[in-house]
Design an enzyme around this catalytic site. Structure first.
Site, mmCIF file in Angstrom:
data_model
loop_
_atom_site.group_PDB
_atom_site.id
_atom_site.type_symbol
_atom_site.label_atom_id
_atom_site.label_comp_id
_atom_site.label_asym_id
_atom_site.label_seq_id
_atom_site.Cartn_x
_atom_site.Cartn_y
_atom_site.Cartn_z
ATOM 1 N N ASP A 287 0.845 -1.197 0.000
ATOM 2 C CA ASP A 287 0.000 0.000 0.000
ATOM 3 C C ASP A 287 0.880 1.246 0.000
ATOM 4 O OD1 ASP A 287 -1.988 1.915 0.376
ATOM 5 O OD2 ASP A 287 -3.084 0.694 1.812
ATOM 6 N N SER A 328 -7.184 3.970 -1.564
ATOM 7 C CA SER A 328 -6.967 2.524 -1.454
ATOM 8 C C SER A 328 -8.232 1.740 -1.746
ATOM 9 C CB SER A 328 -6.452 2.175 -0.048
ATOM 10 O OG SER A 328 -5.161 2.702 0.150
ATOM 11 N N GLU A 490 -1.163 -8.003 2.062
ATOM 12 C CA GLU A 490 -0.971 -6.548 2.036
ATOM 13 C C GLU A 490 0.016 -6.094 3.102
ATOM 14 O OE1 GLU A 490 -3.316 -2.284 2.565
ATOM 15 O OE2 GLU A 490 -3.877 -4.020 3.785
ATOM 16 N N HIS A 499 2.039 9.071 4.182
ATOM 17 C CA HIS A 499 1.135 10.111 4.671
ATOM 18 C C HIS A 499 1.808 10.955 5.753
ATOM 19 C CE1 HIS A 499 -2.513 9.236 2.490
ATOM 20 N NE2 HIS A 499 -2.487 7.959 2.851
ATOM 21 N N ASP A 537 -1.374 -0.332 -4.711
ATOM 22 C CA ASP A 537 -2.644 0.275 -5.102
ATOM 23 C C ASP A 537 -2.450 1.698 -5.601
ATOM 24 O OD1 ASP A 537 -1.825 1.057 -2.595
ATOM 25 O OD2 ASP A 537 -3.745 0.709 -1.602
ATOM 26 N N HIS A 538 -1.380 2.355 -5.124
ATOM 27 C CA HIS A 538 -1.048 3.726 -5.508
ATOM 28 C C HIS A 538 0.274 4.089 -4.850
ATOM 29 C CE1 HIS A 538 -2.100 4.730 -1.416
ATOM 30 N NE2 HIS A 538 -3.264 4.113 -1.593
#
Length: 601
Positions: A287, A328, A490, A499, A537-538
């Site tokens: 992630d 996500s 994950e 973040h 996912d990004h």
């Protein structure tokens, strides 16, 4: 600028950013008088040395570089002495933790006499025996002879500009030692300074420091790379025309730089010939993992990763149905269902209609399925493989879907959210294990393990080998069933590191994820017909890597944002059917290729 306007500007700046504490990095505001608001721009930006060029013209000390640019309203007193005096009186300057470097552009003795005469009008702000915390002036440019330094008041010190350094110099009157950087190097601040030029600089800095005096260079390149280089060379005052930019960068540089201590050995994949149709598919999602995060992990692990041994690659476009930048939920839903959806949506299309996910599609084909995550089980990525709801934050609703799903296994955090669902989970056939070891030895058809009441700890908070052991146990459990299976794994905290702009978290989570990747590749080599896919996912944080040291495992991460970005992410494929993954593809295509491989005759 009118005094009232100046004070209004000062109040807005200082009360919004706060007064800066002493920093280990000192900033020299070069030609400060050219700033929009001289002195205050530098002071509020964290500078601890502030430079004013001074010209004596018609008995007046004007601040300018040459006579042609003189503005009679810009004087040494109006731009510097008066604001400092007012700042102290108003409590806006709590202490004088800076110096003024006064660069004399006209004849030394007469100009300096005038500087002293002007300073005596503001006697209360200057250093003296009775005011040891007062302001000092460092005189640069045109200066008296060295043997005359001692004739000047105690608040006057000098900027010594020579490589001739010995104990005979009047060191008590020398405030700093400065030289032109161009006398040492032609480096333009890009890339790295060459060793042959670096060594003499370091030797000069060390020699000045042997006399307990600070060093400054002028005519320096002015960039993040050069600020960093000068700080690492031990230069005390870093010369810049952007004092706030330099201060902000150097303050976060150490926070953004991390040296990875926990390394792992690589597993060398065997690249064994595989059947076209996979019997086990393991989709591993980092992630927030982009190329920069992978590169940072590679440096942190001594320049190598298990990912670096994989040859089959693709690039994945991550855009959501309703937004250029995915979250996500939409990203994982694309992998889980093969359809793009809106941000925040879990397992439903843009209209809120349920989309069948991989576990639901493959159960009728005789496949088992499982999910392992370092996130909570109601996190966006894991829930996309069992739930259907238009809002990712409705945790209770997402939790209610788990007992209805065909999953055979789950491991994740967030047990507290499932308190009202425990009976439903048991009634749907889940054995709720109390440990990872219990999963590995379980003979139940369905098993689940909540590894924490809330979130699972990050590596830096003591997670240890939980993730590694969870994936190992999941693979052992699914393999024992002697049925084809799909497992989503994950690593959820690379994203939270992005973040938070937390370099340590990103690197340590990335390195741990790669350790697990190596274990999964080994499983693939030992179990014919296994397809391993590693992707994200990004990307999170808009991360770049300005510099690092592979031998030390040290890397600096620079951040564009504290959110997701729309840049493509890599996909690595290994094993049965891996050749199907190449080029640039949509995230939804990953699911579609997986289903095509599963349905091959």
């Amino acid at each position: 600028m009118k005094k009232s306007v100046l004070l209004s500007f000062l109040l807005s700046i200082l009360f919004s950013v706060g007064l800066f504490a002493q920093s280990s990095f000192k900033i020299h505001s070069h030609n400060d008088y050219l700033q929009k608001v001289p002195f205050w721009d530098a002071y509020s930006g964290g500078a601890q040395s502030i430079e004013a060029d001074v010209i004596l013209e018609n008995g007046k000390l004007t601040v300018a570089h040459e006579k042609e640019s003189i503005d009679p309203n810009k004087t040494l007193s109006s731009l510097y002495f008066e604001p400092i005096q007012k700042g102290l009186a108003l409590g806006l300057i709590e202490e004088i933790d800076f110096t003024l470097l006064v660069d004399l552009k006209t004849e030394a003795y007469s100009t300096l006499d005038k500087v002293i005469e002007e300073a005596q009008k503001f006697e209360s702000i200057f250093y003296s025996d009775s005011n040891p915390e007062g302001l000092k002036l460092i005189i640069s440019g045109s200066r008296p002879k060295v043997e005359d330094y001692s004739k000047y008041p105690s608040f006057i010190e000098f900027d010594y500009q020579s490589r001739d350094l010995d104990a005979s110099l009047p060191w008590d009157k020398i405030g700093m030692v400065s030289l032109s950087f161009r006398s040492f190097s032609v480096w333009n601040g890009k890339g790295r300074i060459v060793e042959s030029e670096l060594k003499p600089i370091e030797e000069f800095v060390a020699k000045v420091h042997s006399f307990n005096k600070p060093v400054r260079f002028w005519a320096t390149p002015d960039s993040k790379t050069s600020w960093n280089a000068f700080a690492m060379m031990g230069v005390d005052y870093i010369n810049t025309d952007d004092p706030k930019g330099a201060f902000d960068y150097l303050q976060v540089y150490r926070k953004n730089t991390f040296t990875q201590a926990e390394r792992h050995d690589l597993y060398q994949p065997k690249f064994i010939s595989q059947p076209n149709t996979p019997k086990q598919i393991i989709l591993m999602i980092g992630d927030g993992m982009g190329l920069a995060q992978i590169s940072a992990g590679m440096v942190g692990n001594g320049g190598q990763l298990n990912l670096g041994n994989l040859k089959q690659m693709a690039l994945v476009k991550t855009h959501a149905a309703d937004d250029f930048t995915t979250d996500s939920a939409a990203g994982a839903t694309a992998y889980a269902t093969g359809e793009k959806t809106n941000n925040r949506a879990i397992g439903v299309d843009p209209n809120g209609q349920i989309l069948a996910n991989l576990p639901e599609k493959i159960q009728p084909l005789g496949w088992n399925s499982g999910v392992v995550t370092t996130d909570q089980m109601t996190g966006a990525t894991p829930s996309s493989f069992y739930a259907h709801h238009s809002e990712r934050d409705d945790s209770a609703i997402l939790a209610s879907w788990l007992s209805k799903s065909p999953l055979n296994l789950f491991i994740g955090g967030g047990k507290k959210t499932f308190q009202t669902e425990m009976e439903n989970l048991k009634n749907s056939g889940f054995q709720l294990a109390q440990s990872v070891e219990e999963i590995e030895n379980s003979r139940s058809e369905k098993v689940g393990f909540f590894a924490s009441q809330d979130g699972i700890p990050a590596m830096q908070d003591g997670r240890g080998v939980l993730f590694d052991e969870s994936v190992e146990a999941a693979l052992a459990f699914l393999k024992e069933k002697n049925k084809p299976f799909f497992l989503m794994v994950e690593s959820g905290m690379i994203d939270s590191g992005g973040h938070a702009n937390d370099s340590e978290k990103i690197v340590r989570e990335m390195v741990n994820f790669d350790k697990v990747i190596g274990d999964v590749i080994k499983f693939a080599d030992e179990n014919s017909g296994t397809l391993v896919l590693v992707t994200a996912d990004h990307e999170t944080g808009g991360v770049a890597l300005p510099q690092g040291n592979v031998k030390k495992g040290e890397v600096e991460l620079s951040y564009y944002s504290d959110d997701h970005t729309g840049i493509m992410v890599p996909l690595f494929a290994y094993g049965a059917g891996s050749e199907e993954f190449s080029g640039i593809i949509e995230n939804s295509e990953v699911h579609q290729i997986i289903m095509k491989l599963i349905q091959r005759k």
